[in-house]
Design an enzyme around this catalytic site. Structure first.
Site, short mmCIF file in Angstrom:
data_model
loop_
_atom_site.label_atom_id
_atom_site.label_comp_id
_atom_site.label_asym_id
_atom_site.label_seq_id
_atom_site.Cartn_x
_atom_site.Cartn_y
_atom_site.Cartn_z
N LYS A 35 -37.15 -30.07 53.19
CA LYS A 35 -35.81 -30.36 52.67
C LYS A 35 -34.84 -29.24 53.03
O LYS A 35 -35.28 -28.13 53.38
CB LYS A 35 -35.89 -30.51 51.14
CG LYS A 35 -36.33 -29.22 50.44
CD LYS A 35 -36.61 -29.43 48.96
CE LYS A 35 -37.03 -28.11 48.32
NZ LYS A 35 -37.47 -28.29 46.93
N TYR A 263 -11.89 -4.81 51.29
CA TYR A 263 -11.02 -5.20 50.18
C TYR A 263 -11.18 -4.30 48.96
O TYR A 263 -12.30 -3.96 48.56
CB TYR A 263 -11.33 -6.64 49.75
CG TYR A 263 -10.87 -7.70 50.75
CD1 TYR A 263 -9.52 -7.86 51.05
CD2 TYR A 263 -11.79 -8.51 51.39
CE1 TYR A 263 -9.09 -8.82 51.95
CE2 TYR A 263 -11.38 -9.49 52.29
CZ TYR A 263 -10.02 -9.64 52.58
OH TYR A 263 -9.61 -10.57 53.47
C1 LIG Z 1 -38.75 -27.67 46.88
C2 LIG Z 1 -39.92 -28.35 46.25
C3 LIG Z 1 -41.23 -27.94 46.56
C4 LIG Z 1 -41.55 -26.72 47.38
O1 LIG Z 1 -41.59 -25.62 46.50
P1 LIG Z 1 -42.00 -24.16 47.00
O2 LIG Z 1 -42.01 -23.35 45.76
O3 LIG Z 1 -40.95 -23.72 47.96
O4 LIG Z 1 -43.33 -24.28 47.64
C5 LIG Z 1 -42.28 -28.68 46.02
N1 LIG Z 1 -42.04 -29.75 45.24
C6 LIG Z 1 -40.79 -30.14 44.90
C7 LIG Z 1 -40.60 -31.31 44.01
C8 LIG Z 1 -39.69 -29.45 45.38
O5 LIG Z 1 -38.46 -29.85 45.03
#
Ligand SMILES: *Cc1c(COP(=O)(O)O)cnc(C)c1O
Length: 381
Positions: A35, A263
């Site tokens: 993702k 800044y």
């Molecule tokens: C993002 C996600 C993962 C991966 O988690 P990590 O801690 O990066 O391994 C697993 N399951 C779900 C539902 C997620 O949203």
């Protein structure tokens, strides 16, 4: 509109290596969670590298991500888990994407989609075991599994999985994780009683792969570790960070003591020093809150980012180092040459590595490298 002075190199051999490390820690199947553009690493190259290395599932949050995998010709099983009842499930079912179902309303929408697509939907029923995020309320679970069983008999859905997500697997031995496992076991028993026989039960994320073997069940969903970042801070599992962000010094200035930088002059030089301008800023994902703490590798040394980080640029105090415009700079990488790691940046920002990786801006071009001959030849990890 990509940057000509900065780049992210993605080491796909490291991704493959990390899949191997994960697989060595569990008998379960490995889902590569890709993702958010594979945590900023590039979804398609990472998905292909992970599958070639032995991952058998891909996990994404959104329907669009799942469909992009299919449009690119990726045929491996894909689970998509963030939808509303308004999601176009027919399109996902037609594309052979497994979908997560966290409520009866979602289930009914999926069944409608399956009817439209003319084939059963493959669903993973999600139970909330304590995170209070995305998953069925335990009070709704009996109704959800009963309805899923009825739709399975009607040929509209196939319950392929039952799953949940852990909220603190990165704290090994947490009583919260134990309670979640108990809640998950109860939900499975309830589903079996309703007549479901899901082949895939899954609960573990990266941290749980290493910290809690009893959560592995049939499949583990791994994000962070796939990208080579230790999910349990302080533990060492021979993971290899896959992303290296480099840039170059855009300009240098020799300035006297007492020079206010950037800044609001949040930083004033204590002595005569060389300031190096970097062509990266918060618009590229360098968190503004890290100024004064963050470091980069320049001229073989760690140098501090000083003054306010701007949208496109920031300033590094190089002291008396002989730096010149065009000199290479490593923002973060595996850490082997003294450069900061993504975990260092997360620490400076007071956040997790996930946020640093996914925050990397789209204008930094990603270059993917599949073969790491140096490492292979020397056997270094
Ligand atoms: C993002 C996600 C993962 C991966 O988690 P990590 O801690 O990066 O391994 C697993 N399951 C779900 C539902 C997620 O949203």
């Amino acid at each position: 509109m990509t940057h000509d002075l900065a780049q992210a190199e993605v080491d796909l051999a490291a991704v493959a290596h990390n899949v191997g490390v994960l697989a060595a820690h569990t008998p379960a199947a490995v889902m590569a969670v890709v993702k958010a553009d594979a945590f900023g690493h590039g979804m398609l190259p990472v998905a292909r590298a992970a599958l070639a290395a032995g991952a058998t599932w891909l996990g994404v949050a959104t329907a669009a991500e799942a469909l992009a995998l299919r449009a690119a010709g990726v045929r491996a099983p894909v689970l998509s888990w963030l939808h509303s009842p308004r999601t176009d499930f027919a399109e996902l079912v037609a594309a052979d994407v497994d979908v997560s179902v966290p409520s009866v309303a979602h289930l009914d929408a999926v069944a409608t989609g399956a009817h439209q697509a003319g084939r059963p939907a493959q669903v993973h029923l999600k139970i909330d075991t304590g995170m209070a995020r995305n998953g069925a309320d335990p009070a709704e679970w009996p109704q959800l599994v009963t309805r899923a069983a009825a739709l399975e008999r009607a040929g509209l859905v196939r319950v392929h999985g039952i799953w949940s997500h852990l909220y603190e697997a990165d704290r090994p031995g947490s009583p919260g994780t134990t309670a979640q496992q108990d809640a998950f076991a109860s939900a499975l028993i309830r589903a079996m009683a309703a007549g479901l026989r899901p082949p895939l039960r899954h609960l573990a994320n990266s941290a749980a792969v290493f910290s809690t073997p009893s959560t592995h069940y049939d499949l583990v969903r791994t994000g962070l570790a796939l990208y080579g970042v230790e999910p349990v801070p302080g533990r060492e599992h021979d993971l290899r960070p896959a992303l290296t962000v480099t840039t170059e010094v855009a300009a240098v200035r020799r300035v006297p003591a007492g020079t206010g930088v950037s800044y609001h002059h949040a930083y004033k030089t204590a002595r005569p020093t060389t300031l190096a301008l970097l062509p990266l800023g918060f618009g590229d994902g360098l968190p503004r809150v890290t100024a004064g703490r963050a470091e980069v590798l320049l001229g073989g040394r760690r140098c501090r980012v000083v003054g306010r980080i701007c949208m496109d640029q920031c300033v590094v105090d190089a002291g008396d180092l002989p730096v010149a415009a065009g000199d290479p700079v490593t923002v973060f990488g595996p850490g082997e040459l003294g450069e900061p790691t993504v975990a260092d940046w997360a620490g400076w920002a007071g956040t997790n590595p996930h946020e640093i990786l996914t925050g990397l801006g789209g204008r930094i071009p990603r270059h993917h490298r599949s073969h790491d001959r140096t490492r292979q030849l020397t056997g270094r990890h």
